[in-house]
Design an enzyme around this catalytic site. Sequence first.
Site, mmCIF file in Angstrom:
data_model
loop_
_atom_site.group_PDB
_atom_site.id
_atom_site.type_symbol
_atom_site.label_atom_id
_atom_site.label_comp_id
_atom_site.label_asym_id
_atom_site.label_seq_id
_atom_site.Cartn_x
_atom_site.Cartn_y
_atom_site.Cartn_z
ATOM 1 N N LYS A 173 -60.662 8.558 -16.311
ATOM 2 C CA LYS A 173 -59.408 9.211 -16.699
ATOM 3 C C LYS A 173 -58.190 8.551 -16.046
ATOM 4 O O LYS A 173 -57.218 9.206 -15.691
ATOM 5 C CB LYS A 173 -59.432 10.718 -16.381
ATOM 6 C CG LYS A 173 -60.697 11.458 -16.801
ATOM 7 C CD LYS A 173 -61.224 11.061 -18.159
ATOM 8 C CE LYS A 173 -60.368 11.542 -19.309
ATOM 9 N NZ LYS A 173 -60.941 11.091 -20.616
ATOM 10 N N HIS A 193 -67.027 1.881 -14.480
ATOM 11 C CA HIS A 193 -66.489 2.892 -13.562
ATOM 12 C C HIS A 193 -67.153 2.776 -12.185
ATOM 13 O O HIS A 193 -66.909 3.610 -11.317
ATOM 14 C CB HIS A 193 -66.773 4.310 -14.080
ATOM 15 C CG HIS A 193 -65.959 4.731 -15.273
ATOM 16 N ND1 HIS A 193 -64.619 4.425 -15.423
ATOM 17 C CD2 HIS A 193 -66.297 5.499 -16.344
ATOM 18 C CE1 HIS A 193 -64.180 4.981 -16.561
ATOM 19 N NE2 HIS A 193 -65.170 5.621 -17.133
ATOM 20 N N SER A 212 -56.563 15.281 -16.065
ATOM 21 C CA SER A 212 -57.206 14.723 -17.252
ATOM 22 C C SER A 212 -58.728 14.889 -17.174
ATOM 23 O O SER A 212 -59.390 15.221 -18.159
ATOM 24 C CB SER A 212 -56.824 13.242 -17.365
ATOM 25 O OG SER A 212 -57.387 12.676 -18.514
#
Length: 291
Positions: free
Chosen positions: A46, A103, A133
């Site tokens: 995010k 990630h 988010s």
Amino acid sequence: MSERMNTTEIFDGIRFPGFMHTLESLKAACAFQFQDTDILLVTFPKSGTTWMQQVLSLIFCKGHLWPIHHLPNWARMPWIEQTSFSSLLPKLNSSWPRLLTSHLCAKVLAPALMKSKAKVVYMARNPKDAVVSFYHFHRIAGFLPDPGSFEDFVDEFLQGTGFFGSWFDHVKGWLGLQNDLNLLFVTYEELHQEPRRTIQKLCEFLGHSLRPEEEDVILEHCSFSFMSQSSMVNYSLVSKEIIDQSQGKFLRKGVVGDWREHFTPELDEKFKAVYQSKMGDSGLLLPWTMD
């Protein structure tokens, strides 16, 4: 895959959704053989991942927009740690450098990267906006647990015990390697405030020149209005079981400072105190204030 919808993998002490990660896929990512021409986008979730996937795809498609209109962003720039990676990698456009996404934290992935001259674009976002988010994403993602109250979710974020681990460790880990890796640091905020200048900065780093009219095409196709309408970017192609967009949009607002709509003064004070204790002596120049 649906039987793994509610499973969790723990890798190097960090929780990952088992729906798209297995221990095998996570280990394979850490042993991945990067090529010198590879370009890897790394983010904490995010932080503008989807947006930067779109920008990087547009930079390399040189105005030939077929991939932008026909290939979803996860097929153009697959996540190296996800189970789908082994099937997506052979299908990548051979006329571009391999564009990849992750990630993962630096501790587990950097050793493999250091064996090559691959370029890393590390994108970060004000953590207050990132946590908002992420909270909304937990509410619509079938493979993530219900986030509970916003206050509890922020507590988990500050402790680093949520999915994908600690935002603070992620940012410090990757930015601490700026001298060891071929790494460019970009923020969500600068792409939002100065999109053309940020695209030029990326092109300079990637050794890829664009004409002003090519920049115009990129700006048009990486705008929030274009991306939110495009099924190749807005995740409307995935089933409701995976992401239920009747509960909220995947591309929700695309703004800077939305945290102000969510934080109480008490929560804000708590967040600032933790941020200061974790980042205060990091020596990193980060372009956001906590106010």
